[in-house]
Enzyme design. Structure first.
Site, short mmCIF file in Angstrom:
data_model
loop_
_atom_site.label_atom_id
_atom_site.label_comp_id
_atom_site.label_asym_id
_atom_site.label_seq_id
_atom_site.Cartn_x
_atom_site.Cartn_y
_atom_site.Cartn_z
N PHE A 126 0.86 -1.18 0.00
CA PHE A 126 0.00 0.00 0.00
C PHE A 126 0.89 1.22 0.00
O PHE A 126 1.68 1.41 0.93
CB PHE A 126 -0.88 -0.05 1.27
CG PHE A 126 -1.64 1.21 1.55
CD1 PHE A 126 -2.88 1.44 0.95
CD2 PHE A 126 -1.15 2.16 2.44
CE1 PHE A 126 -3.60 2.59 1.24
CE2 PHE A 126 -1.88 3.31 2.73
CZ PHE A 126 -3.10 3.53 2.13
N GLY A 132 7.50 14.03 1.13
CA GLY A 132 6.92 15.29 1.61
C GLY A 132 5.50 15.15 2.13
O GLY A 132 4.82 16.15 2.35
N ALA A 133 5.02 13.92 2.31
CA ALA A 133 3.61 13.74 2.73
C ALA A 133 3.45 12.47 3.55
O ALA A 133 3.44 11.37 3.00
CB ALA A 133 2.71 13.67 1.50
N ILE A 160 7.31 2.17 2.50
CA ILE A 160 6.22 1.27 2.08
C ILE A 160 6.49 -0.16 2.58
O ILE A 160 7.42 -0.84 2.10
CB ILE A 160 6.05 1.29 0.54
CG1 ILE A 160 5.89 2.76 0.06
CG2 ILE A 160 4.86 0.44 0.13
CD1 ILE A 160 4.81 3.57 0.78
N ARG A 268 16.17 -13.43 40.62
CA ARG A 268 17.37 -12.59 40.74
C ARG A 268 17.48 -12.08 42.18
O ARG A 268 16.59 -11.38 42.67
CB ARG A 268 17.25 -11.40 39.78
CG ARG A 268 18.43 -10.46 39.83
CD ARG A 268 19.67 -11.12 39.29
NE ARG A 268 20.79 -10.19 39.21
CZ ARG A 268 22.02 -10.55 38.92
NH1 ARG A 268 22.29 -11.82 38.69
NH2 ARG A 268 22.97 -9.67 38.86
N GLN A 279 9.93 -3.07 46.68
CA GLN A 279 8.77 -2.28 46.26
C GLN A 279 9.00 -1.62 44.88
O GLN A 279 8.08 -1.52 44.07
CB GLN A 279 8.48 -1.20 47.31
CG GLN A 279 7.16 -0.52 47.08
CD GLN A 279 6.92 0.58 48.10
OE1 GLN A 279 7.77 1.44 48.33
NE2 GLN A 279 5.80 0.54 48.76
N GLU A 363 0.77 4.33 10.68
CA GLU A 363 -0.69 4.36 10.61
C GLU A 363 -1.28 5.40 11.55
O GLU A 363 -2.23 5.14 12.29
CB GLU A 363 -1.26 2.95 10.84
CG GLU A 363 -0.74 2.01 9.76
CD GLU A 363 -1.49 0.72 9.63
OE1 GLU A 363 -2.65 0.66 10.03
OE2 GLU A 363 -0.88 -0.23 9.09
N THR A 365 0.54 8.84 13.69
CA THR A 365 1.41 9.01 14.87
C THR A 365 0.57 9.30 16.12
O THR A 365 -0.62 9.61 16.02
CB THR A 365 2.36 10.21 14.66
OG1 THR A 365 1.56 11.39 14.51
CG2 THR A 365 3.24 10.03 13.42
N GLU A 367 0.67 11.93 17.81
CA GLU A 367 0.18 13.31 17.73
C GLU A 367 -1.06 13.39 16.83
O GLU A 367 -2.00 14.14 17.13
CB GLU A 367 1.29 14.23 17.18
CG GLU A 367 2.48 14.42 18.12
CD GLU A 367 3.36 13.17 18.22
OE1 GLU A 367 3.39 12.36 17.28
OE2 GLU A 367 4.02 12.99 19.27
C1 LIG Z 1 8.26 1.06 9.36
C2 LIG Z 1 7.24 1.93 8.69
C3 LIG Z 1 6.29 1.33 7.86
C4 LIG Z 1 5.38 2.12 7.16
N1 LIG Z 1 4.51 1.52 6.27
C5 LIG Z 1 3.80 2.31 5.41
C6 LIG Z 1 3.06 1.72 4.31
O1 LIG Z 1 3.00 0.50 4.16
N2 LIG Z 1 2.43 2.54 3.44
C7 LIG Z 1 2.46 3.90 3.56
O2 LIG Z 1 1.87 4.58 2.71
N3 LIG Z 1 3.12 4.49 4.62
C8 LIG Z 1 3.80 3.73 5.52
N4 LIG Z 1 4.52 4.31 6.56
C9 LIG Z 1 4.50 5.76 6.71
C10 LIG Z 1 3.89 6.23 8.02
O3 LIG Z 1 2.50 6.07 8.00
C11 LIG Z 1 4.35 7.68 8.25
O4 LIG Z 1 5.73 7.63 8.56
C12 LIG Z 1 3.59 8.36 9.35
O5 LIG Z 1 2.25 8.57 8.99
C13 LIG Z 1 4.22 9.71 9.75
O6 LIG Z 1 4.50 10.47 8.63
P1 LIG Z 1 5.96 11.14 8.48
O7 LIG Z 1 6.97 10.08 8.69
O8 LIG Z 1 6.01 11.88 7.18
O9 LIG Z 1 6.08 12.16 9.67
P2 LIG Z 1 5.57 13.68 9.65
O10 LIG Z 1 4.19 13.75 9.15
O11 LIG Z 1 6.60 14.51 8.97
O12 LIG Z 1 5.59 14.01 11.20
C14 LIG Z 1 6.77 14.37 11.92
C15 LIG Z 1 6.37 14.67 13.35
O13 LIG Z 1 5.46 15.78 13.39
C16 LIG Z 1 4.26 15.40 14.02
N5 LIG Z 1 3.13 16.09 13.38
C17 LIG Z 1 2.79 16.09 12.08
N6 LIG Z 1 1.70 16.85 11.88
C18 LIG Z 1 1.32 17.31 13.10
C19 LIG Z 1 0.26 18.13 13.56
N7 LIG Z 1 -0.68 18.59 12.73
N8 LIG Z 1 0.19 18.40 14.88
C20 LIG Z 1 1.13 17.93 15.75
N9 LIG Z 1 2.16 17.16 15.37
C21 LIG Z 1 2.25 16.83 14.05
C22 LIG Z 1 4.17 13.89 13.85
O14 LIG Z 1 3.32 13.31 14.82
C23 LIG Z 1 5.62 13.50 14.02
O15 LIG Z 1 5.93 13.47 15.38
C24 LIG Z 1 5.39 3.54 7.33
C25 LIG Z 1 6.32 4.13 8.21
C26 LIG Z 1 7.24 3.33 8.88
C27 LIG Z 1 8.23 4.02 9.77
#
Ligand SMILES: Cc1cc2nc3c(=O)[nH]c(=O)nc-3n(C[C@H](O)[C@H](O)[C@H](O)COP(=O)(O)OP(=O)(O)OC[C@H]3O[C@@H](n4cnc5c(N)ncnc54)[C@H](O)[C@@H]3O)c2cc1C
Length: 389
Positions: A126, A132-133, A160, A268, A279, A363, A365, A367
């Protein structure tokens, strides 16, 4: 209020529990050894063999509709099963599954993509995230332009899952820049043989996702999945397909980690007494057990809402957020209970530590889940009184 499981739920869960104990747990040392040699934990042929073994007992296509040979189990059962599988770090999953949006396939796509995927003969990925997105998927830039009866795709996708192994991808591209995500994004089924390239991304996890490059990749019009311009809704459907299943897997991992820590704490001895008598150690175990129980019920509540046909998105976001945060706190504490041994590669705790970290990122973050939860509450789509009202 009856929170007990039905006989069918108990029997199904217990079958998986036994399968994990007999077939999956014994693989752990070999999986660790392979992964540490930078090899796949379970090679594809061994995974297929295990899946076939489960299939002989009917465990095939956990949530796949019966007309496709699946079990079509409820969300609650799927969550219970996922928690059982999560008790091991061995990357096992039952066979007979396909991405939910692939069920939008038309007749010819059904034979070419959907059925072979369910049968395990083809593998998909997928692809929507781009350099950039990520959180903001409205910023995707990959384009598809019409050329005769084909579409020509240009752009780059990143992170991906399965992108290195897949032989076709469900890729999302802009087909109408004026409309953008409001009717201008389309999902294409693009075979690897159409010319897209993948490159492994090294991560702190045991498996790496891929960057995909589309350079004038040509796909026929008949490879549009769903409707032209309606791809963004499909992407949202994929992402929302079962958010409760990610923290469900973490439930199993946390159970196992707490059990391991208790065992270690009993044995241990420091300053003449088992550390289990201290505790400081007891509080780590107690807090973790309480948080695990809360997580279990958040997951099951979200799954129950799915089964009841309610709008479960709020509950699923809460389960995903709490699961990511708490599983990470729990693995950290359980590593602490193990002292220096917890930090070694002799034990799998550090592996779980790295794997569970991903739960706070992919899927949606932490945030983004918080943003969704707060918005639902502030706009009145959900209530702090929860699902019971
Ligand atoms: C191992 C792995 C597998 C993945 N598999 C897939 C896949 O199969 N297919 C696919 O399409 N994608 C996949 N992804 C992508 C994943 O869904 C994205 O990495 C994720 O959604 C975050 O996007 P980004 O990395 O661009 O971070 P960014 O969007 O750049 O975010 C950076 C930081 O800013 C924060 N942030 C962003 N916007 C806001 C806001 N409005 N308010 C507050 N904080 C914010 C985020 O929470 C994060 O802490 C995968 C990622 C990884 C690491």
């Amino acid at each position: 209020m009856d929170l007990s499981l039905s006989t069918e739920e108990i029997e199904t869960r217990d079958w998986v529990r036994t399968f994990v104990r007999r077939e999956i747990l014994p693989l752990e040392p070999e999986v660790l050894r392979r992964e540490r040699a930078h090899q796949p934990g379970i090679p594809a042929d061994e995974l297929a063999e295990l899946q076939d073994k489960a299939r002989r007992f009917g465990f095939w296509g956990i949530q796949t509709p019966e007309e496709y040979g699946g079990m079509n189990l409820s969300a609650v059962l799927a969550a219970l099963i996922e928690a059982e599988l999560g008790r091991s770090f061995v990357p096992f999953r039952f066979g007979g599954a396909a991405d939910n949006i692939l069920f939008h396939a038309n007749d010819s796509q059904r034979d070419e993509y959907l059925l072979p995927t369910i049968a395990g003969e083809r593998t998909s990925c997928f692809a929507i995230t781009e350099p950039g997105a990520g959180s903001d998927l409205t910023a995707i830039r990959t384009t598809a332009r019409k050329d005769g009866s084909d579409w020509v795709i240009n752009g780059e996708k990143t992170f991906i899952t399965g992108g290195n192994e897949a032989d076709f991808t469900m890729v999302f591209a802009i087909t109408d820049p004026d409309k953008g995500v409001n009717g201008g994004v389309t999902c294409f089924l693009a075979d690897r043989s159409a010319g897209w390239k993948s490159e492994y991304i090294d991560t702190m996890g045991e498996w790496g996702p891929a960057a995909l490059v589309f350079d004038e990749v040509r796909v026929p019009e008949r490879n549009i999945l769903g409707e032209l311009g309606q791809g963004f809704a499909l992407a949202m459907q994929w992402i929302g397909r079962g958010r409760y299943l990610l923290p469900a897997r973490a439930v199993g991992a946390c159970e196992r980690l707490i059990e391991m820590a208790m065992e270690h704490a009993r044995n241990r001895v420091t300053f003449g007494q088992p550390i289990a008598d201290r505790q400081a150690i007891q509080w780590m175990i107690a807090d973790s057990a309480v948080e695990l129980e809360a997580l279990r019920w958040l997951v099951l509540s979200a799954a129950w809402q799915v089964d009841a046909g309610l709008d479960s998105r709020h509950a699923q976001s809460m389960a995903k957020l709490f699961g990511g945060v708490k599983a990470n706190e729990i693995v950290d504490r359980m590593l602490q209970v193990h002292g220096g041994m917890g930090y070694t590669r002799e034990l799998p705790i550090e592996r779980w530590y790295r794997e569970l970290r991903l739960l706070r990122i992919y899927e949606g973050t932490d945030e983004i889940q918080r943003r969704t939860i707060a918005r639902n509450l502030l706009k009145g789509h959900a209530s702090v009184r929860g699902v019971l009202g």
